[in-house]
Design a protein around this motif. Structure first.
Motif, mmCIF file in Angstrom:
data_model
loop_
_atom_site.group_PDB
_atom_site.id
_atom_site.type_symbol
_atom_site.label_atom_id
_atom_site.label_comp_id
_atom_site.label_asym_id
_atom_site.label_seq_id
_atom_site.Cartn_x
_atom_site.Cartn_y
_atom_site.Cartn_z
ATOM 1 N N GLU A 179 -7.577 18.650 -6.991
ATOM 2 C CA GLU A 179 -7.059 19.394 -8.137
ATOM 3 C C GLU A 179 -5.645 18.961 -8.532
ATOM 4 O OE1 GLU A 179 -7.374 23.476 -7.128
ATOM 5 O OE2 GLU A 179 -9.566 23.462 -6.978
ATOM 6 N N LYS A 180 -5.072 18.004 -7.799
ATOM 7 C CA LYS A 180 -3.693 17.604 -8.065
ATOM 8 C C LYS A 180 -3.590 16.411 -9.009
ATOM 9 C CE LYS A 180 -1.687 20.639 -5.382
ATOM 10 N NZ LYS A 180 -0.893 20.319 -4.204
ATOM 11 N N GLY A 181 -4.665 15.678 -9.178
ATOM 12 C CA GLY A 181 -4.593 14.519 -10.049
ATOM 13 C C GLY A 181 -5.911 13.779 -10.073
ATOM 14 N N ALA A 182 -6.310 13.326 -11.242
ATOM 15 C CA ALA A 182 -7.556 12.583 -11.380
ATOM 16 C C ALA A 182 -7.338 11.135 -10.964
ATOM 17 C CB ALA A 182 -8.038 12.648 -12.826
ATOM 18 N N THR A 241 -2.928 2.306 -2.486
ATOM 19 C CA THR A 241 -2.637 3.543 -1.783
ATOM 20 C C THR A 241 -3.150 4.693 -2.629
ATOM 21 O OG1 THR A 241 -0.845 4.823 -0.748
ATOM 22 C CG2 THR A 241 -0.282 3.586 -2.727
ATOM 23 N N GLY A 242 -2.682 5.903 -2.352
ATOM 24 C CA GLY A 242 -3.203 7.041 -3.097
ATOM 25 C C GLY A 242 -2.404 8.293 -2.813
ATOM 26 N N GLY A 243 -3.170 9.319 -2.404
ATOM 27 C CA GLY A 243 -4.497 9.369 -1.851
ATOM 28 C C GLY A 243 -4.808 8.259 -0.860
ATOM 29 N N ASP A 244 -6.100 8.052 -0.689
ATOM 30 C CA ASP A 244 -6.585 7.022 0.230
ATOM 31 C C ASP A 244 -7.553 6.128 -0.530
ATOM 32 O OD1 ASP A 244 -7.993 5.561 2.264
ATOM 33 O OD2 ASP A 244 -7.272 7.032 3.712
ATOM 34 N N PRO A 245 -7.193 4.862 -0.742
ATOM 35 C CA PRO A 245 -8.035 3.999 -1.571
ATOM 36 C C PRO A 245 -9.381 3.658 -0.947
ATOM 37 C CG PRO A 245 -6.330 2.704 -0.515
ATOM 38 C CD PRO A 245 -6.006 4.152 -0.234
ATOM 39 N N MET A 246 -9.526 3.867 0.364
ATOM 40 C CA MET A 246 -10.784 3.527 1.008
ATOM 41 C C MET A 246 -11.823 4.643 0.906
ATOM 42 S SD MET A 246 -9.480 1.109 4.181
ATOM 43 C CE MET A 246 -11.119 0.717 4.775
#
Length: 350
Positions: free
Chosen positions: A119-122, A148-153
């Motif tokens: 809910e923090k970002g698409a 990176t992200g989040g987690d790109p994997m």
């Protein structure tokens, strides 16, 4: 069957991970910071130990409501160095590409905790991704792209492979690095198809694997990590120095040896960033320096990470390892592992 992930305080309570009396308080924490804890990681937690190092990392606590002066929503200055959505460009020769805001597990000390979660970002839209790739392609000084992200994997093999190939097609980019907790938190995602999708064809590919305690290296995690290595991907580590998790010599040494035992070169040990509600994890700098010095004295050189801190505002990282050299007049003195200092012949000015 799809792996189970606990995502609410009530689910954590039902799993025996938080006391019934803490449900109301933890619900307040959940209103601010997202929760996700895969059952695979939850199974590593000793429910009878309130100081279990796996629990401390992943199970929310009332201390997270205690935000202190000096803590910031963006403690390392991502926003100030984001010329287009998804790009952080604070170093001349490399950029971050933040492809998603979701993770398989949400660490309770995360420096992006205000910006991650469903809910923090698409995820980056198609147009935003094109703009980000165009930014990279238009700057020949960019040698390395860090996903990176989040987690790109958490991306599907098809999506991850598509993005990897797009980056690899940019001639001046020579290194692609993925920063991820997936190999230890959700190792089932590291399928042969995923490893094949992200491996380098014409460029070097690294995966920086985040773990903070040796117990995170389950048999399944070891299989996932070996799968990446067998695909020709270079592996390095990143960890955060955390009170109660890895702030003893024994715990930190076990962690560094666990990395090496599966072919991961210890790379970064981070001083905790000043994100809101994380002060209970903070280890004084002097303690961290002493721990890393002892690691350097007693373990293989391969096991010694760079002890670093991100300067607030996004200036750069600073290396905080204690030096082994000091100058006394015209003489350079080297500290040995015995604690004594020895002259360095030939180091004086002519």
């Amino acid at each position: 069957m799809k792996p189970v992930t606990f995502r609410s305080p009530s689910e954590l309570q039902s799993a025996g991970l938080i006391p019934a009396g803490d449900l109301e308080t933890i619900s307040r924490v959940a209103e601010q910071y997202v929760i996700a804890l895969p059952e695979r990681l939850a199974d590593l937690i000793n429910r009878d130990d309130p100081s279990d190092p796996i629990s401390l990392q992943y199970v929310p606590s009332r201390e997270e409501l205690n935000a202190l002066p000096g803590e910031a929503e963006d403690p390392i200055g991502d926003a100030a160095h984001s010329p287009v959505p998804g790009i952080v460009h604070r170093h001349p020769d490399r950029v971050l590409l933040k492809i998603t805001s979701t993770c398989p597990v949400y660490c309770r000390f995360c420096f992006r905790r205000e910006r991650v979660g469903p809910e923090k970002g698409a995820p980056l839209s198609k147009a935003e991704l094109e703009a980000a790739l165009a930014y990279i392609a238009g700057r020949p000084e960019i040698f390395e792209v860090i996903l990176t992200g989040g987690d790109p994997m958490v991306l599907s093999p098809a999506r991850a492979g598509e993005i990897a190939r797009r980056i690899e097609a940019i001639d001046h980019v020579r290194v692609i690095r993925w920063h991820s907790r997936v190999p230890v938190a959700a190792p089932e995602r590291v399928t042969p198809e995923f490893a094949e999708a992200i491996r380098g064809r014409t460029k070097s590919v690294f995966v920086a694997i985040h773990a903070n305690h040796a117990r995170e290296f389950t048999p399944e995690a070891r299989v996932a990590i070996r799968r990446l290595a067998q695909a020709g991907i270079s592996l390095v580590s990143q960890s955060v120095l955390l009170r109660g998790v890895n702030d003893s010599f024994e715990a930190l040494a076990d962690l560094m040896r666990a990395f090496l035992s599966v072919g991961i070169k210890p790379y970064y040990l981070h001083q905790l960033d000043a994100a809101p509600g994380t002060s209970h994890f903070r280890v004084p700098v002097e303690e961290g320096q002493a721990l890393v010095r002892r690691i350097r004295d007693e373990l293989s050189g391969l096991a010694t990470p760079h002890f670093v801190a991100d300067i607030p505002g996004g200036v750069s990282k600073a290396v905080m390892n204690l030096p082994d050299i000091e100058r006394r007049g015209d003489d350079f003195r080297l500290r040995g592992r015995d604690g004594e200092h020895y002259s360095l012949p030939g180091a004086q000015k002519n």
